[in-house]
Scaffold this motif. Structure first.
Motif, PDB file in Angstrom:
ATOM      1  N   UNK A   9     -38.084 -16.311   9.020  1.00  0.00           N
ATOM      2  CA  UNK A   9     -39.519 -16.581   8.940  1.00  0.00           C
ATOM      3  C   UNK A   9     -40.028 -16.616   7.497  1.00  0.00           C
ATOM      4  N   UNK A  10     -41.112 -17.356   7.302  1.00  0.00           N
ATOM      5  CA  UNK A  10     -41.820 -17.360   6.025  1.00  0.00           C
ATOM      6  C   UNK A  10     -42.563 -16.037   5.893  1.00  0.00           C
ATOM      7  N   UNK A  11     -42.350 -15.336   4.796  1.00  0.00           N
ATOM      8  CA  UNK A  11     -42.955 -14.002   4.664  1.00  0.00           C
ATOM      9  C   UNK A  11     -44.409 -14.055   4.227  1.00  0.00           C
ATOM     10  N   UNK A  12     -44.819 -15.148   3.565  1.00  0.00           N
ATOM     11  CA  UNK A  12     -46.228 -15.319   3.228  1.00  0.00           C
ATOM     12  C   UNK A  12     -46.511 -16.790   2.986  1.00  0.00           C
ATOM     13  N   UNK A  13     -47.765 -17.153   3.147  1.00  0.00           N
ATOM     14  CA  UNK A  13     -48.158 -18.552   2.951  1.00  0.00           C
ATOM     15  C   UNK A  13     -49.558 -18.604   2.372  1.00  0.00           C
ATOM     16  N   UNK A  14     -49.867 -19.715   1.710  1.00  0.00           N
ATOM     17  CA  UNK A  14     -51.190 -19.940   1.131  1.00  0.00           C
ATOM     18  C   UNK A  14     -51.965 -20.898   2.027  1.00  0.00           C
ATOM     19  N   UNK A  72     -44.327 -21.340  10.170  1.00  0.00           N
ATOM     20  CA  UNK A  72     -43.075 -20.632  10.424  1.00  0.00           C
ATOM     21  C   UNK A  72     -43.171 -19.143  10.076  1.00  0.00           C
ATOM     22  N   UNK A  73     -44.332 -18.544  10.402  1.00  0.00           N
ATOM     23  CA  UNK A  73     -44.521 -17.122  10.140  1.00  0.00           C
ATOM     24  C   UNK A  73     -44.284 -16.274  11.386  1.00  0.00           C
ATOM     25  N   UNK A  74     -44.139 -16.915  12.525  1.00  0.00           N
ATOM     26  CA  UNK A  74     -43.862 -16.222  13.784  1.00  0.00           C
ATOM     27  C   UNK A  74     -43.333 -17.243  14.773  1.00  0.00           C
ATOM     28  N   UNK A  75     -42.726 -16.755  15.833  1.00  0.00           N
ATOM     29  CA  UNK A  75     -42.245 -17.641  16.893  1.00  0.00           C
ATOM     30  C   UNK A  75     -43.124 -17.498  18.125  1.00  0.00           C
ATOM     31  N   UNK A  76     -43.077 -18.493  18.992  1.00  0.00           N
ATOM     32  CA  UNK A  76     -43.833 -18.442  20.240  1.00  0.00           C
ATOM     33  C   UNK A  76     -43.413 -17.223  21.056  1.00  0.00           C
ATOM     34  N   UNK A  77     -42.109 -16.930  21.088  1.00  0.00           N
ATOM     35  CA  UNK A  77     -41.607 -15.797  21.865  1.00  0.00           C
ATOM     36  C   UNK A  77     -42.145 -14.472  21.327  1.00  0.00           C
ATOM     37  N   UNK A  78     -42.207 -14.372  20.013  1.00  0.00           N
ATOM     38  CA  UNK A  78     -42.689 -13.136  19.389  1.00  0.00           C
ATOM     39  C   UNK A  78     -44.153 -12.882  19.748  1.00  0.00           C
ATOM     40  N   UNK A  79     -44.960 -13.923  19.694  1.00  0.00           N
ATOM     41  CA  UNK A  79     -46.377 -13.774  20.024  1.00  0.00           C
ATOM     42  C   UNK A  79     -46.561 -13.481  21.506  1.00  0.00           C
ATOM     43  N   UNK A  80     -45.734 -14.084  22.352  1.00  0.00           N
ATOM     44  CA  UNK A  80     -45.806 -13.790  23.785  1.00  0.00           C
ATOM     45  C   UNK A  80     -45.460 -12.336  24.059  1.00  0.00           C
ATOM     46  N   UNK A  81     -44.504 -11.815  23.311  1.00  0.00           N
ATOM     47  CA  UNK A  81     -44.126 -10.407  23.494  1.00  0.00           C
ATOM     48  C   UNK A  81     -45.270  -9.483  23.095  1.00  0.00           C
ATOM     49  N   UNK A  82     -45.977  -9.841  22.033  1.00  0.00           N
ATOM     50  CA  UNK A  82     -47.165  -9.071  21.652  1.00  0.00           C
ATOM     51  C   UNK A  82     -48.197  -9.118  22.776  1.00  0.00           C
ATOM     52  N   UNK A  83     -48.390 -10.306  23.342  1.00  0.00           N
ATOM     53  CA  UNK A  83     -49.354 -10.457  24.438  1.00  0.00           C
ATOM     54  C   UNK A  83     -49.005  -9.550  25.611  1.00  0.00           C
ATOM     55  N   UNK A  84     -47.724  -9.486  25.956  1.00  0.00           N
ATOM     56  CA  UNK A  84     -47.279  -8.642  27.073  1.00  0.00           C
ATOM     57  C   UNK A  84     -47.562  -7.172  26.777  1.00  0.00           C
ATOM     58  N   UNK A  85     -47.266  -6.734  25.549  1.00  0.00           N
ATOM     59  CA  UNK A  85     -47.509  -5.337  25.174  1.00  0.00           C
ATOM     60  C   UNK A  85     -48.996  -5.006  25.203  1.00  0.00           C
ATOM     61  N   UNK A  86     -49.807  -5.941  24.747  1.00  0.00           N
ATOM     62  CA  UNK A  86     -51.256  -5.727  24.749  1.00  0.00           C
ATOM     63  C   UNK A  86     -51.776  -5.602  26.177  1.00  0.00           C
ATOM     64  N   UNK A  87     -51.323  -6.493  27.048  1.00  0.00           N
ATOM     65  CA  UNK A  87     -51.769  -6.432  28.452  1.00  0.00           C
ATOM     66  C   UNK A  87     -51.401  -5.097  29.096  1.00  0.00           C
ATOM     67  N   UNK A  88     -50.206  -4.623  28.795  1.00  0.00           N
ATOM     68  CA  UNK A  88     -49.778  -3.347  29.362  1.00  0.00           C
ATOM     69  C   UNK A  88     -50.653  -2.203  28.845  1.00  0.00           C
TER      70      UNK A  88
END
Length: 390
Positions: A30-35, A328-344
């Motif tokens: 992943x890109x670690x930072x972007x402008x 390219x700072x995150x993947x779709x799967x990574x964000x979906x996993x965050x969503x699942x944790x938040x819902x829980x």
């Protein structure tokens, strides 16, 4: 800067027993930072303006995303519990305005101070409250952040002074907090928030005057969500340039749907205050998806199409998500996993908020005074006595 949001997220992870989110791809992919190029702020009585080219790191972006998703899901769950008559009374939801709270918090410190009106759930979270405490307060339970006695409009935690139910009344209180900051020489400031519906109140202009005279370190922020209850700003105000209302106080008008715009403008305003220049006024142009409160369906004075257009073109969470993915700072799967944790986390908090006991009657008058010996408080008649403990 990010310490306050980081603390909230660290607490979330500990409560869930969750490890850090790990994508199918490795961190090095992943890109670690972007402008990013962001919208230019309109300015009033200022020679400079906030930056329009800003840097966001991957860690910051993921933190912002998680916090905004937590707010959004929390408010949607509150809507559900209200319709089930588990939450009663006044309830003003914050969904749609998440970029305001998270962007402000990203540019101030936890030892700075914040006071707002009655749409306060999001700020309670960013100031250090937990989802469980907020949900339990909404249902009036003992484990609520105000022990179940404050409800939706009256939540507090360290350096957060509510949640205030009287329209505009928190503004002079915020200036008082800023006066204390200046008096103590602490280099702290107070963020004082109000809505466009309160912006025409006389007490706000009186407060502007005192703050300017005494050069108080206060950021006045008008969250302009375009409707004061059911009245559009065009019908309520002869001038809708709220950032110019200070007259002798410099001002900024900011895209309140873009977290990076809010973050940079708040950083600029905080530097202004800490340098001894006195107060500054910010107008955040934002939008609420729900009605004014849960008793307002929100579609009698605006169309469903208008709401849907804002959701599709300007949603603050979608905007941030698109930036993370397209750079390219995150993947779709990574964000979906965050969503699942938040819902829980939200579901667990809702379960707690519906099973925790209500506070007993003998605690009704507690916490009126701080560090005070027990006192008697008159009840509904002179013969009814209740005891108040600190």
């Amino acid at each position: 800067m990010l310490a306050n949001i980081s603390n909230v997220l660290r607490a979330c992870a500990q409560r869930n027993g969750a490890a850090a989110v790990v994508s199918a791809r490795t961190y090095s992919d992943f890109t670690t930072q972007a402008t990013f190029e962001i919208k230019k702020c309109d300015v009033f009585k200022l020679d400079e303006a906030p930056a329009t080219q800003v840097v966001m790191t991957r860690d910051e972006g993921l933190q912002y995303y998680r916090t905004m998703q937590t707010m959004r899901r929390m408010e949607l769950k509150a809507d559900q519990l209200y319709k089930q008559k588990i939450i009663r009374g006044f309830c003003h939801l914050y969904d749609g305005q998440e970029a305001c709270a998270v962007g402000i918090e990203a540019s101030i410190n936890l030892n700075d101070h914040l006071i707002t009106a009655y749409r306060a759930h999001g700020y309670t979270l960013t100031r250090g409250g937990t989802v469980k405490e907020i949900m339990a307060e909404l249902t009036g339970r003992r484990g609520g952040i105000a022990k179940g006695k404050g409800g939706s409009m009256h939540m507090y935690c360290k350096n957060f002074y509510g949640g205030n139910g009287i329209v505009g009344a928190q503004v002079p209180l915020g200036a008082g907090v800023a006066l204390a900051c200046k008096y103590k020489g602490s280099n702290e400031l107070c963020v004082c928030l109000y809505g466009d519906g309160a912006a025409n109140q006389g007490q706000i202009f009186e407060t502007y005057n005192m703050a300017a005279l005494w050069k108080l370190p206060v950021i006045f922020i008008c969250e302009n969500n375009r409707y004061g209850m059911g009245t559009s700003v065009e019908r309520a105000a002869a001038s809708t340039d709220y950032f110019k209302r200070g007259e002798f106080i410099p001002g900024l008008r900011v895209d309140g749907m873009d977290i990076l715009c809010v973050r940079e403008a708040t950083r600029f305003a905080a530097d202004h205050c800490r340098s001894g220049k006195g107060p500054i006024l910010m107008e955040l142009q934002t939008y609420r998806y729900h009605g004014h409160s849960m008793s307002d369906p929100g579609v009698s004075y605006r169309t469903r199409e208008e709401i849907q257009e804002v959701r599709s073109k300007s949603d603050p969470i979608s905007l941030l998500k698109d930036r993370l993915l397209s750079n390219n700072m995150a993947s779709v799967e990574e964000l979906k996993e965050i969503d699942v944790e938040v819902r829980k986390e939200i579901e667990d908090a809702a379960q707690f908020a519906t099973t925790d006991p209500e506070p007993p009657l003998d605690e009704l008058c507690n916490h009126i005074f701080s560090n005070s010996p027990p006192v008697e408080v008159r009840g509904t008649n002179p013969w009814a006595k209740l005891k108040s403990l600190s």
